[in-house]
Design an enzyme around this catalytic site. Structure first.
Site, PDB file in Angstrom:
ATOM      1  CG  ASN A 166      -8.897  -1.740  11.959  1.00 39.04           C
ATOM      2  OD1 ASN A 166      -7.950  -2.353  11.485  1.00 39.04           O
ATOM      3  ND2 ASN A 166      -9.397  -0.653  11.398  1.00 39.04           N
TER       4      ASN A 166
ATOM      5  CG  HIS B 146      -5.827  -2.430   8.777  1.00 36.34           C
ATOM      6  ND1 HIS B 146      -6.019  -1.150   9.246  1.00 36.34           N
ATOM      7  CD2 HIS B 146      -4.500  -2.617   8.773  1.00 36.34           C
ATOM      8  CE1 HIS B 146      -4.840  -0.602   9.501  1.00 36.34           C
ATOM      9  NE2 HIS B 146      -3.909  -1.474   9.229  1.00 36.34           N
TER      10      HIS B 146
ATOM     11  CD  GLU C 279      -8.796   0.741   7.779  1.00 37.84           C
ATOM     12  OE1 GLU C 279      -8.726  -0.218   8.575  1.00 37.84           O
ATOM     13  OE2 GLU C 279      -8.235   1.829   8.004  1.00 37.84           O
TER      14      GLU C 279
ATOM     15  CG  ASP D  38      -0.273  -0.484   2.494  1.00 33.82           C
ATOM     16  OD1 ASP D  38       0.961  -0.473   2.558  1.00 33.82           O
ATOM     17  OD2 ASP D  38      -0.994  -0.877   3.432  1.00 33.82           O
TER      18      ASP D  38
HETATM   19  C1  GLP Z   1      -0.536   0.190   8.547  1.00 29.92           C
HETATM   20  C2  GLP Z   1      -0.194  -0.594   7.293  1.00 29.92           C
HETATM   21  C3  GLP Z   1      -0.378  -2.074   7.502  1.00 29.92           C
HETATM   22  C4  GLP Z   1       0.299  -2.492   8.785  1.00 29.92           C
HETATM   23  C5  GLP Z   1      -0.363  -1.810   9.948  1.00 29.92           C
HETATM   24  C6  GLP Z   1       0.219  -2.186  11.290  1.00 29.92           C
HETATM   25  O1  GLP Z   1      -1.855   0.553   8.632  1.00 29.92           O
HETATM   26  N1  GLP Z   1      -0.951  -0.196   6.162  1.00 29.92           N
HETATM   27  O2  GLP Z   1       0.128  -2.765   6.387  1.00 29.92           O
HETATM   28  O3  GLP Z   1       0.232  -3.876   8.936  1.00 29.92           O
HETATM   29  O4  GLP Z   1      -0.209  -0.414   9.773  1.00 29.92           O
HETATM   30  O5  GLP Z   1       1.318  -1.394  11.552  1.00 29.92           O
HETATM   31  P1  GLP Z   1       2.338  -1.617  12.729  1.00 29.92           P
HETATM   32  O6  GLP Z   1       3.220  -2.739  12.311  1.00 29.92           O
HETATM   33  O7  GLP Z   1       3.104  -0.318  12.804  1.00 29.92           O
HETATM   34  O8  GLP Z   1       1.569  -1.899  13.940  1.00 29.92           O
END
Ligand code: GLP
Length: 241
Positions: free
Chosen positions: A135, A137, A142, A67
């Site tokens: 959440n 995702h 989402e 993304d």
């Molecule tokens: C973002 C990214 C996800 C990632 C998530 C968790 O929203 N788009 O791909 O898995 O955050 O991030 P973190 O590893 O910082 O908790």
């Protein structure tokens, strides 16, 4: 689903790096699906160290990221393209021309989604690395994103904007939209490696791994995939028992 529980973040990072390194050692032309966020940083660091020691080469590896924020690009410190360059690409011998992310600055975002979707479809990923949102995702898919979704523009939830604001000076600077690989495309990877650490992921981990398979918890779709490895620290695994 294979679930591995490690003591802490360091051990999780070692195990995740080992998984990815083995993939590249077995197939030097591997296609990797990569993720951003804090979770994979330790694994990327270890991959860079292995590369520096000459144990691993990314010379022929191709990567596709999940993304990118809409409106951010190479010149922005918080963009995912910058994140990937800083945390991995500049530290290994990968050819930058073999690294792909959605273009968050594309003028025509619908066309960009179609372009990226076609690109992902043109090669089979050996592994798709995933982090997990609080959440549930995956990528920026989402809750309630259809399981048959392909690359699309997404409106980020307030929870995600809040969670990701820690990487920005001010919550007002967090983009409200992103381009994300769709759930159907994530599921097309041969293998999936989901990594989660910390207490604030424990609920999402339980819902993803043991809960009902439902678009309300995007990561629960992984229960339908034939080859998923989940690496957790003890805190993230704390609601599994
Ligand atoms: C973002 C990214 C996800 C990632 C998530 C968790 O929203 N788009 O791909 O898995 O955050 O991030 P973190 O590893 O910082 O908790």
């Amino acid at each position: 689903m294979k679930i591995i529980i490690e003591k802490n973040y360091e051990k999780v990072s070692c195990a995740a790096a080992e998984f990815l390194a083995e993939t590249v050692k077995k197939n030097p032309f591997a296609v990797l699906g990569l993720a951003t966020g804090s979770t994979p940083v330790g694994a990327y660091k270890r991959l860079a160290e292995a590369c520096k020691r000459g144990e691993l080469s990314f010379k022929n590896v191709k990567t596709f990221n999940l993304d990118e924020y809409v409106g951010l690009g190479e010149c922005d410190a918080q963009s995912y393209v910058t994140f990937m360059r800083e945390n991995l690409f500049s530290k290994v011998d990968i050819d930058l021309n073999n690294t792909f992310l959605p273009d968050g600055k594309a003028k025509d975002l619908d066309a960009e989604c179609k372009r990226y979707s076609a690109l992902i479809g043109s090669l089979t990923r050996d592994v798709q690395l995933l982090g997990l949102g609080r959440n549930g995702h995956i990528g920026f898919n989402e809750p309630y994103t259809p399981f048959d979704s392909v690359t699309h523009v997404v409106e980020l939830t307030a929870d995600t904007v809040q969670a990701n604001s820690r990487l920005f000076d001010d919550i007002a600077q967090v983009p409200r939209k992103a381009v994300t690989m769709g759930i159907a495309e994530i599921m097309k990877a041969k293998r999936i490696l989901l990594v989660a650490t910390g207490k604030d992921k424990a609920h999402a981990v339980r819902a993803a791994v043991k809960g009902e398979i439902t678009p309300a918890v995007p990561a629960s779709v992984l229960q339908n995939h034939a080859d998923v490895t989940v690496i957790l620290d003890e805190e993230a695994a704390s609601e599994l028992h």
